[in-house]
Design an enzyme around this catalytic site. Structure first.
Site, mmCIF file in Angstrom:
data_model
loop_
_atom_site.group_PDB
_atom_site.id
_atom_site.type_symbol
_atom_site.label_atom_id
_atom_site.label_comp_id
_atom_site.label_asym_id
_atom_site.label_seq_id
_atom_site.Cartn_x
_atom_site.Cartn_y
_atom_site.Cartn_z
ATOM 1 N N SER A 31 -4.420 6.652 -0.211
ATOM 2 C CA SER A 31 -5.678 6.136 0.313
ATOM 3 C C SER A 31 -6.667 6.044 -0.838
ATOM 4 O O SER A 31 -6.345 5.523 -1.902
ATOM 5 C CB SER A 31 -6.185 7.045 1.437
ATOM 6 O OG SER A 31 -7.396 6.562 1.983
ATOM 7 N N SER A 57 4.815 -1.560 -9.859
ATOM 8 C CA SER A 57 4.462 -2.063 -11.187
ATOM 9 C C SER A 57 2.978 -1.934 -11.495
ATOM 10 O O SER A 57 2.539 -2.261 -12.592
ATOM 11 C CB SER A 57 4.890 -3.530 -11.343
ATOM 12 O OG SER A 57 4.183 -4.357 -10.442
ATOM 13 N N LYS A 70 -9.071 1.956 4.012
ATOM 14 C CA LYS A 70 -8.760 3.311 3.559
ATOM 15 C C LYS A 70 -9.209 4.371 4.570
ATOM 16 O O LYS A 70 -8.552 5.413 4.704
ATOM 17 C CB LYS A 70 -9.393 3.560 2.192
ATOM 18 C CG LYS A 70 -8.841 2.645 1.092
ATOM 19 C CD LYS A 70 -7.329 2.777 0.921
ATOM 20 C CE LYS A 70 -6.815 1.975 -0.266
ATOM 21 N NZ LYS A 70 -5.365 2.156 -0.477
ATOM 22 N N ASP A 77 7.296 -9.359 -0.362
ATOM 23 C CA ASP A 77 5.874 -9.514 -0.067
ATOM 24 C C ASP A 77 5.596 -8.692 1.183
ATOM 25 O O ASP A 77 5.986 -9.056 2.293
ATOM 26 C CB ASP A 77 5.539 -10.987 0.166
ATOM 27 C CG ASP A 77 4.064 -11.213 0.478
ATOM 28 O OD1 ASP A 77 3.321 -10.214 0.631
ATOM 29 O OD2 ASP A 77 3.658 -12.377 0.587
ATOM 30 N N GLY A 102 -0.823 0.304 -11.714
ATOM 31 C CA GLY A 102 -1.224 1.447 -12.536
ATOM 32 C C GLY A 102 -0.721 2.769 -12.011
ATOM 33 O O GLY A 102 -0.111 3.557 -12.749
ATOM 34 N N TYR A 145 -12.500 -2.856 1.925
ATOM 35 C CA TYR A 145 -11.605 -1.890 1.281
ATOM 36 C C TYR A 145 -11.745 -0.520 1.936
ATOM 37 O O TYR A 145 -10.745 0.138 2.250
ATOM 38 C CB TYR A 145 -11.953 -1.818 -0.207
ATOM 39 C CG TYR A 145 -11.057 -0.901 -1.009
ATOM 40 C CD1 TYR A 145 -9.761 -1.270 -1.334
ATOM 41 C CD2 TYR A 145 -11.521 0.333 -1.464
ATOM 42 C CE1 TYR A 145 -8.940 -0.433 -2.084
ATOM 43 C CE2 TYR A 145 -10.716 1.171 -2.211
ATOM 44 C CZ TYR A 145 -9.428 0.783 -2.519
ATOM 45 O OH TYR A 145 -8.621 1.612 -3.253
ATOM 46 N N GLY A 190 4.446 -1.063 -4.577
ATOM 47 C CA GLY A 190 3.469 -1.326 -5.634
ATOM 48 C C GLY A 190 3.829 -0.643 -6.931
ATOM 49 O O GLY A 190 2.972 -0.161 -7.664
#
Length: 267
Positions: free
Chosen positions: A144, A15, A162, A66, A17, A158, A13
């Site tokens: 997490s 790219s 987590k 992916d 934030g 979600y 991940g």
């Protein structure tokens, strides 16, 4: 302590934030990075922008995969193996969110979330962790969320992912500690990343006004605290003041957290 200078760090991940901040700050720490995301063009553009400002460190590769199924995880593993450079630190950062009542979110949306947020870190930890155990050296980091400690209405799926990642991290810590492999789990509060614009569905989405602006954290600060936790080999890292406070309230004053959740749910 985990050393970052010249360490080979794999970031999923990359790219997003948090991923961009990890890339920037680890390059500043003179690490050697293997970066992956689902869109290679966007990844390369963002890495190039960072490298115009940060001249230390090294990007060994930008890889596309992916990661939402086992085949994608294995594909990434083989791409990294082809570089013939052992991974010192694996940072499982890739993740998504959806918001809505559990029965109003399309099943394909929350099932994809569970795959990427929970099963992907488990799969990659098994693939790369086996090599770390064999070398008796390495560090696995799972990003997490405070949602892994307390859940609010609209984030059931979600939070489930987590909570699961927190449990996996704790168990993994005890399984690999005798092989000199470290484990860190990170629990940030809501931060100013694209995940705040997650898809919303149904009844709850109509009424939800968002997280109070003054509570939203700066991803650069969050990842700076995260990196310090990695260096210090901490198992649990609460990288911002809100996450730390709410985690303590959840442990010692759970009714107060329920009251806070009710307030947030009504926003």
């Amino acid at each position: 302590m985990t050393k970052l200078k010249k360490a080979v760090v794999l970031i999923t991940g990359a790219s997003g934030g948090f991923g961009q901040q990890l890339t920037r700050q680890l390059l500043e720490a003179d690490s050697r990075l293997i970066l992956t995301d689902i869109n290679e063009d966007i990844l390369r553009q963002r890495v190039a922008a960072i490298q115009t400002e940060v001249k230390t460190g090294e990007v060994l590769a930008c890889l596309t995969s992916d990661l939402s199924d086992m085949q994608g995880c294995e594909n990434l593993y083989h791409q990294v193996k082809a570089l013939d450079t052992p991974v010192d630190i694996l940072i499982n950062n890739a993740g998504v969110a959806v918001f809505g009542r559990m029965d109003e979110i399309p099943s394909e949306k929350w099932e994809y979330l569970m795959q990427l947020n929970l099963l992907t870190p488990m799969r990659l930890s098994a693939l790369f962790g086996a090599e770390m155990i064999a070398r008796q050296q390495g560090h696995i980091v799972n990003i997490s969320s405070l949602a892994g400690w307390t859940a609010i209405a609209g984030l059931s799926h979600y939070s489930a992912s987590k909570f699961g990642l927190r449990g996996f991290s704790e168990g993994l810590f005890h399984e690999v500690k005798n092989y000199n492999v470290k484990v860190t789990a990170v629990y940030p509060f809501f931060s100013r990343t694209p995940i705040l614009q997650a898809e919303r569905f149904g009844t709850l989405a109509k009424d939800f006004q968002g997280v109070p602006e003054h509570l939203i954290t700066d991803p650069s600060d969050v990842m700076r605290a995260t990196i310090q936790g990695i260096i210090q080999n901490k198992l649990h890292v609460f990288p911002d003041a809100t996450a730390n406070r709410l985690h303590l309230l959840k442990r010692y004053f759970p009714p107060l957290v329920d009251w806070i959740n009710n307030r947030l749910s009504r926003r």
